[in-house]
Write a protein that holds these residues in place. Sequence first.
Motif, PDB file in Angstrom:
ATOM      1  N   ARG A  16      54.322  35.552  42.386  1.00  0.00           N
ATOM      2  CA  ARG A  16      53.911  36.827  41.906  1.00  0.00           C
ATOM      3  C   ARG A  16      52.707  36.687  42.539  1.00  0.00           C
ATOM      4  O   ARG A  16      52.126  38.093  42.316  1.00  0.00           O
ATOM      5  N   ILE A  17      52.178  36.194  43.194  1.00  0.00           N
ATOM      6  CA  ILE A  17      50.074  36.257  42.521  1.00  0.00           C
ATOM      7  C   ILE A  17      50.668  37.188  44.002  1.00  0.00           C
ATOM      8  O   ILE A  17      48.619  38.261  43.902  1.00  0.00           O
ATOM      9  N   GLY A  18      50.883  37.816  44.974  1.00  0.00           N
ATOM     10  CA  GLY A  18      51.235  38.887  45.957  1.00  0.00           C
ATOM     11  C   GLY A  18      50.963  39.963  45.133  1.00  0.00           C
ATOM     12  O   GLY A  18      51.004  41.207  46.326  1.00  0.00           O
ATOM     13  N   GLU A  19      51.985  40.209  44.398  1.00  0.00           N
ATOM     14  CA  GLU A  19      52.264  41.227  43.221  1.00  0.00           C
ATOM     15  C   GLU A  19      51.314  41.868  42.870  1.00  0.00           C
ATOM     16  O   GLU A  19      50.731  43.360  42.265  1.00  0.00           O
ATOM     17  N   ILE A  20      49.963  41.238  42.584  1.00  0.00           N
ATOM     18  CA  ILE A  20      48.370  41.499  41.791  1.00  0.00           C
ATOM     19  C   ILE A  20      47.609  42.387  42.665  1.00  0.00           C
ATOM     20  O   ILE A  20      47.367  41.914  43.665  1.00  0.00           O
ATOM     21  N   ASP A  21      47.614  43.228  42.118  1.00  0.00           N
ATOM     22  CA  ASP A  21      46.356  44.040  43.012  1.00  0.00           C
ATOM     23  C   ASP A  21      45.362  44.064  42.064  1.00  0.00           C
ATOM     24  O   ASP A  21      44.525  43.906  41.185  1.00  0.00           O
ATOM     25  N   PRO A  22      43.695  43.748  43.137  1.00  0.00           N
ATOM     26  CA  PRO A  22      42.597  42.823  42.688  1.00  0.00           C
ATOM     27  C   PRO A  22      42.346  44.225  42.175  1.00  0.00           C
ATOM     28  O   PRO A  22      41.609  44.101  40.838  1.00  0.00           O
ATOM     29  N   TYR A  25      43.648  44.351  38.383  1.00  0.00           N
ATOM     30  CA  TYR A  25      42.732  43.141  37.678  1.00  0.00           C
ATOM     31  C   TYR A  25      41.048  43.276  37.517  1.00  0.00           C
ATOM     32  O   TYR A  25      41.207  42.875  36.305  1.00  0.00           O
ATOM     33  N   ASN A  26      40.837  43.754  38.045  1.00  0.00           N
ATOM     34  CA  ASN A  26      39.438  43.234  37.960  1.00  0.00           C
ATOM     35  C   ASN A  26      38.521  44.054  36.833  1.00  0.00           C
ATOM     36  O   ASN A  26      37.835  44.275  36.420  1.00  0.00           O
ATOM     37  N   SER A  27      39.984  45.287  36.907  1.00  0.00           N
ATOM     38  CA  SER A  27      39.448  46.775  35.523  1.00  0.00           C
ATOM     39  C   SER A  27      39.791  45.983  34.423  1.00  0.00           C
ATOM     40  O   SER A  27      39.280  46.492  33.634  1.00  0.00           O
ATOM     41  N   ILE A  28      40.860  45.189  34.363  1.00  0.00           N
ATOM     42  CA  ILE A  28      41.098  44.522  32.800  1.00  0.00           C
ATOM     43  C   ILE A  28      39.821  43.628  33.456  1.00  0.00           C
ATOM     44  O   ILE A  28      39.651  43.609  31.716  1.00  0.00           O
ATOM     45  N   ILE A 107      42.991  44.466  25.411  1.00  0.00           N
ATOM     46  CA  ILE A 107      43.152  45.765  27.297  1.00  0.00           C
ATOM     47  C   ILE A 107      43.039  46.632  27.230  1.00  0.00           C
ATOM     48  O   ILE A 107      43.798  47.500  26.795  1.00  0.00           O
ATOM     49  N   LYS A 108      41.389  47.211  26.804  1.00  0.00           N
ATOM     50  CA  LYS A 108      41.418  48.599  26.761  1.00  0.00           C
ATOM     51  C   LYS A 108      41.428  49.231  27.987  1.00  0.00           C
ATOM     52  O   LYS A 108      40.617  49.976  28.698  1.00  0.00           O
ATOM     53  N   SER A 109      42.434  49.504  28.440  1.00  0.00           N
ATOM     54  CA  SER A 109      42.782  49.707  30.407  1.00  0.00           C
ATOM     55  C   SER A 109      44.433  49.857  30.946  1.00  0.00           C
ATOM     56  O   SER A 109      45.080  49.030  29.808  1.00  0.00           O
ATOM     57  N   HIS A 115      49.981  43.211  35.328  1.00  0.00           N
ATOM     58  CA  HIS A 115      48.406  42.121  35.350  1.00  0.00           C
ATOM     59  C   HIS A 115      48.130  42.639  34.474  1.00  0.00           C
ATOM     60  O   HIS A 115      46.904  41.007  34.262  1.00  0.00           O
ATOM     61  N   ALA A 116      48.512  42.502  32.980  1.00  0.00           N
ATOM     62  CA  ALA A 116      47.516  41.738  31.792  1.00  0.00           C
ATOM     63  C   ALA A 116      48.205  40.391  31.837  1.00  0.00           C
ATOM     64  O   ALA A 116      47.605  40.093  30.788  1.00  0.00           O
ATOM     65  N   THR A 117      49.440  40.110  32.092  1.00  0.00           N
ATOM     66  CA  THR A 117      49.961  38.549  31.434  1.00  0.00           C
ATOM     67  C   THR A 117      49.341  38.062  32.315  1.00  0.00           C
ATOM     68  O   THR A 117      48.841  36.821  32.355  1.00  0.00           O
ATOM     69  N   ALA A 118      48.514  38.526  34.141  1.00  0.00           N
ATOM     70  CA  ALA A 118      48.062  37.713  34.752  1.00  0.00           C
ATOM     71  C   ALA A 118      47.164  37.847  34.136  1.00  0.00           C
ATOM     72  O   ALA A 118      46.062  36.353  34.607  1.00  0.00           O
ATOM     73  N   PHE A 119      45.887  38.214  33.892  1.00  0.00           N
ATOM     74  CA  PHE A 119      45.006  38.082  32.829  1.00  0.00           C
ATOM     75  C   PHE A 119      44.945  37.182  31.848  1.00  0.00           C
ATOM     76  O   PHE A 119      43.590  36.413  31.762  1.00  0.00           O
ATOM     77  N   ALA A 120      45.569  36.566  30.835  1.00  0.00           N
ATOM     78  CA  ALA A 120      45.354  36.080  30.002  1.00  0.00           C
ATOM     79  C   ALA A 120      46.020  34.736  30.609  1.00  0.00           C
ATOM     80  O   ALA A 120      45.395  33.911  29.880  1.00  0.00           O
TER      81      ALA A 120
END
Length: 168
Positions: A16-22, A25-28, A107-109, A115-120
């Motif tokens: 799923r890494i290709g589905e992550i919008d940088p 992700y970076n705003s998170i 996550i205040k975004s 994206h939230a679980t990818a960050f976690a």
Amino acid sequence: MAKKVMPDNEIADEERIGEIDPKVYNSIARCAELLAVQLIESNFSVAPSFFGSDEEGKLGVDFCDINESFDAETQVATCIFQLESFKEIKRKKVFSVRSKFVVFYRIKSDCDELHATAFARKTGLMACYPYFRTHVAHTASLANAEIPILPTISSMPVREKIKKEHSA
């Protein structure tokens, strides 16, 4: 001389890494707040052969994420990690500390579960690993089991893909 210990596996979601919008992700990453890191389970074992053997054996560290979730209403991302430090002699574990930690982020975004679980997953391991290292060192000390200090781990940031423009 202590033998260097390296992790045997990494946290990765290659499918799923290709589905992550940088950008998402970076705003998170800019607004996420670590709420807690908690030890939720621990299992320790040491065999008598650990103390009586002159063999160095194989030292190892394994870790994986076993569950992640995101509650959009409360804006809380949660990830549970299982980590294990062990020593094997003749393919038998003679020392093992296996623990589970849960990591909570607010996550205040505006973001979705992916994206939230990818960050976690990506940052949660970095958050709980120092607690695991301390837990292993303390447990080994109580058991009078001499083991080397566990290594640190590193992770690469999510980067924007470079788009190649093809001219016709």
